[in-house]
Design an enzyme around this catalytic site. Structure first.
Site, PDB file in Angstrom:
ATOM      1  N   CYS A  90      17.283   4.851  -5.194  1.00 11.80           N
ATOM      2  CA  CYS A  90      16.674   5.374  -6.420  1.00 11.80           C
ATOM      3  C   CYS A  90      17.619   6.285  -7.203  1.00 11.80           C
ATOM      4  O   CYS A  90      17.748   6.162  -8.425  1.00 11.80           O
ATOM      5  CB  CYS A  90      15.381   6.109  -6.082  1.00 11.80           C
ATOM      6  SG  CYS A  90      15.509   7.240  -4.675  1.00 11.80           S
ATOM      7  N   HIS A 107      13.367  12.094 -10.118  1.00 10.39           N
ATOM      8  CA  HIS A 107      14.643  12.627  -9.636  1.00 10.39           C
ATOM      9  C   HIS A 107      15.462  13.153 -10.807  1.00 10.39           C
ATOM     10  O   HIS A 107      15.523  12.528 -11.875  1.00 10.39           O
ATOM     11  CB  HIS A 107      15.454  11.530  -8.945  1.00 10.39           C
ATOM     12  CG  HIS A 107      14.937  11.118  -7.605  1.00 10.39           C
ATOM     13  ND1 HIS A 107      13.908  11.750  -6.968  1.00 10.39           N
ATOM     14  CD2 HIS A 107      15.343  10.105  -6.766  1.00 10.39           C
ATOM     15  CE1 HIS A 107      13.684  11.157  -5.798  1.00 10.39           C
ATOM     16  NE2 HIS A 107      14.534  10.163  -5.662  1.00 10.39           N
ATOM     17  N   ARG A 143      -1.758  -4.892  12.031  1.00 14.16           N
ATOM     18  CA  ARG A 143      -2.729  -3.798  12.022  1.00 14.16           C
ATOM     19  C   ARG A 143      -3.479  -3.720  10.695  1.00 14.16           C
ATOM     20  O   ARG A 143      -4.668  -3.386  10.643  1.00 14.16           O
ATOM     21  CB  ARG A 143      -2.005  -2.477  12.292  1.00 14.16           C
ATOM     22  CG  ARG A 143      -2.906  -1.267  12.424  1.00 14.16           C
ATOM     23  CD  ARG A 143      -2.113  -0.005  12.737  1.00 14.16           C
ATOM     24  NE  ARG A 143      -1.188   0.348  11.662  1.00 14.16           N
ATOM     25  CZ  ARG A 143       0.125   0.188  11.717  1.00 14.16           C
ATOM     26  NH1 ARG A 143       0.681  -0.342  12.803  1.00 14.16           N
ATOM     27  NH2 ARG A 143       0.903   0.542  10.733  1.00 14.16           N
ATOM     28  N   THR A 170       0.808  -1.220   0.000  1.00 17.91           N
ATOM     29  CA  THR A 170       0.000   0.000   0.000  1.00 17.91           C
ATOM     30  C   THR A 170       0.842   1.271   0.000  1.00 17.91           C
ATOM     31  O   THR A 170       0.300   2.370  -0.114  1.00 17.91           O
ATOM     32  CB  THR A 170      -0.941   0.022   1.215  1.00 17.91           C
ATOM     33  OG1 THR A 170      -0.170  -0.040   2.417  1.00 17.91           O
ATOM     34  CG2 THR A 170      -1.913  -1.155   1.170  1.00 17.91           C
ATOM     35  N   ALA A 222       4.025   3.906  -1.471  1.00 13.31           N
ATOM     36  CA  ALA A 222       4.253   4.514  -2.783  1.00 13.31           C
ATOM     37  C   ALA A 222       4.945   3.542  -3.734  1.00 13.31           C
ATOM     38  O   ALA A 222       4.556   3.403  -4.898  1.00 13.31           O
ATOM     39  CB  ALA A 222       5.085   5.786  -2.620  1.00 13.31           C
ATOM     40  N   VAL A 223       5.984   2.852  -3.247  1.00 10.80           N
ATOM     41  CA  VAL A 223       6.712   1.905  -4.092  1.00 10.80           C
ATOM     42  C   VAL A 223       5.911   0.627  -4.288  1.00 10.80           C
ATOM     43  O   VAL A 223       5.845   0.077  -5.396  1.00 10.80           O
ATOM     44  CB  VAL A 223       8.096   1.598  -3.496  1.00 10.80           C
ATOM     45  CG1 VAL A 223       8.806   0.513  -4.305  1.00 10.80           C
ATOM     46  CG2 VAL A 223       8.958   2.862  -3.465  1.00 10.80           C
ATOM     47  N   ASN A 256      11.609   8.136 -10.089  1.00 12.30           N
ATOM     48  CA  ASN A 256      12.244   7.453  -8.965  1.00 12.30           C
ATOM     49  C   ASN A 256      11.415   6.307  -8.412  1.00 12.30           C
ATOM     50  O   ASN A 256      11.960   5.403  -7.764  1.00 12.30           O
ATOM     51  CB  ASN A 256      12.536   8.451  -7.836  1.00 12.30           C
ATOM     52  CG  ASN A 256      11.300   9.206  -7.383  1.00 12.30           C
ATOM     53  OD1 ASN A 256      10.737   9.992  -8.152  1.00 12.30           O
ATOM     54  ND2 ASN A 256      10.879   8.982  -6.153  1.00 12.30           N
ATOM     55  N   SER A 301       8.473  12.143  -3.375  1.00 12.89           N
ATOM     56  CA  SER A 301       7.970  10.765  -3.325  1.00 12.89           C
ATOM     57  C   SER A 301       9.031   9.794  -2.851  1.00 12.89           C
ATOM     58  O   SER A 301       8.709   8.699  -2.384  1.00 12.89           O
ATOM     59  CB  SER A 301       7.439  10.333  -4.694  1.00 12.89           C
ATOM     60  OG  SER A 301       8.415  10.494  -5.696  1.00 12.89           O
ATOM     61  N   GLY A 302      10.297  10.205  -2.927  1.00 16.13           N
ATOM     62  CA  GLY A 302      11.369   9.377  -2.379  1.00 16.13           C
ATOM     63  C   GLY A 302      11.273   9.215  -0.879  1.00 16.13           C
ATOM     64  O   GLY A 302      11.864   8.294  -0.309  1.00 16.13           O
TER      65      GLY A 302
END
Length: 345
Positions: free
Chosen positions: A130, A250, A41, A13, A15-16, A323, A160-161
């Site tokens: 990245c 990037h 969880r 779930t 970003a990557v 990235n 986002s990194g």
């Protein structure tokens, strides 16, 4: 018929992890069964993949029974705990965190650069940082043709990194700025630091925390990982890593020195034919790579190639890539694809 594999994603779930799901579908990776694993969880919640709904399972050692490939992107502490357990149960782990990258027994791989290292794995393969991936992908064909003696890189790295929370913080801060409100910073430059700065309308010359030598951990990752991937322990590498208010993509300004005296056209010719590289360099048309236009694209884009004015063996390059794709999810999937092609899975 292609061999079909059981795949597990740890951290699907994030970003990557989200991009990993997209890449598996986009590239028609041969999946027999897929599992989505997370903390207790999150266990029991639903996740969509390929038009089907799956339940997220708790990531326990036993959850990796029968898994062929385990894609990890849930943080270094999770990888440290569970990656060896997955490998012990026969899975090949492709880890997107920094935890195993510099371990001497763990291959650190960009398939266009050191694919042969995949055969040396002991159950765990590390996906590089990245910013390192896109740089070495562009430098490898140059190194093969002309040699390589020095690399100096300054990065312009997207938020986002730092994950989904950093993306949201950029968006929130931008809206607060436009509304004339006070901007609150909680994430950047590094989650473990006491002081945080806004990224909206700003540039932060720090990614991750500082080490004792004055470089940040992100900068040291680029330095050490480049040497390991390229098998060049004595290569002179220096890095300055900077966070900019861009969501994805990037950018890097890279100065290199090669062993042979060559011209710009020879550099063009090598990069034009390099795997995974797009040469985008037409200054007459103001055509060069920019993160806004490479978001969602697979290749590494290279432009603004110039010969140094005082050193005929010196060249300046501008390197841009998504990235979350080549810098993370795509490279992970390409590692698995390469292993399949080389009968390592």
């Amino acid at each position: 018929m292609a061999k079909e594999l059981t795949v597990a994603i740890v951290g699907a779930t994030g970003a990557v992890g989200t991009k990993m799901k997209e890449q598996l579908l986009k590239r028609n990776f041969p999946i027999k069964h897929i599992k989505f694993l997370a903390s207790a969880r999150s266990a029991g919640t639903e996740i969509e993949f390929g038009g089907n709904i799956y339940q997220i399972e708790e990531a326990t050692p036993e959850a990796f029974e029968g898994v062929d490939v385990a894609l990890f992107s849930a943080g270094g502490s999770v990888s440290a705990k569970l990656a060896p357990e997955a490998a012990k149960r026969g899975a090949v782990v492709i880890d997107n965190t920094s935890h195993f990258r510099m371990h001497p027994d763990v291959p650190l791989v960009v398939p266009e650069v050191n694919r042969e290292d995949l055969a040396k794995h002991n159950g765990i393969i590390a996906n590089p940082n990245c910013s390192t991936i896109q740089m070495v992908a562009a430098l490898q064909p140059i190194r093969e043709q002309f040699g390589l003696t020095k690399v100096i890189v300054s990065t312009y790295q997207a938020v986002s990194g730092s994950g989904v929370s950093a993306i949201e913080e950029l968006r929130t801060q931008s809206a607060e700025w436009d509304a004339g409100k006070n901007i609150e910073a909680k994430i950047l430059p590094a989650k473990s630091d006491k002081k945080h700065y806004p990224i909206a309308r700003n540039v932060i010359p720090q990614i991750d925390v500082f080490t004792d030598n004055g470089f940040t951990y992100e900068e040291m990752k680029m330095i050490n990982e480049t040497k390991k991937i390229m098998h060049m322990p004595d290569l002179a590498v220096a890095a300055t890593c900077v966070r900019v208010p861009v969501v994805s993509g990037h950018s890097e300004s890279v100065y290199i020195e090669v062993e042979k005296e060559i011209g710009v056209q020879e550099m063009f010719d090598v990069l034009r034919n390099a795997p995974g590289i797009v040469l985008q360099d037409d200054i007459s048309a103001q055509d060069y790579p920019m993160p806004l236009f490479v978001e969602g694209e697979d290749p590494v884009y290279v432009g603004r190639i110039r010969q140094d004015l005082s050193n005929k063996k010196g060249f300046h390059l501008w390197i841009v890539s998504d990235n979350l794709l080549k810098g993370a999810a795509l490279n992970s999937i390409q590692i698995a694809e390469s292993m399949l092609e080389d009968n390592l899975l």
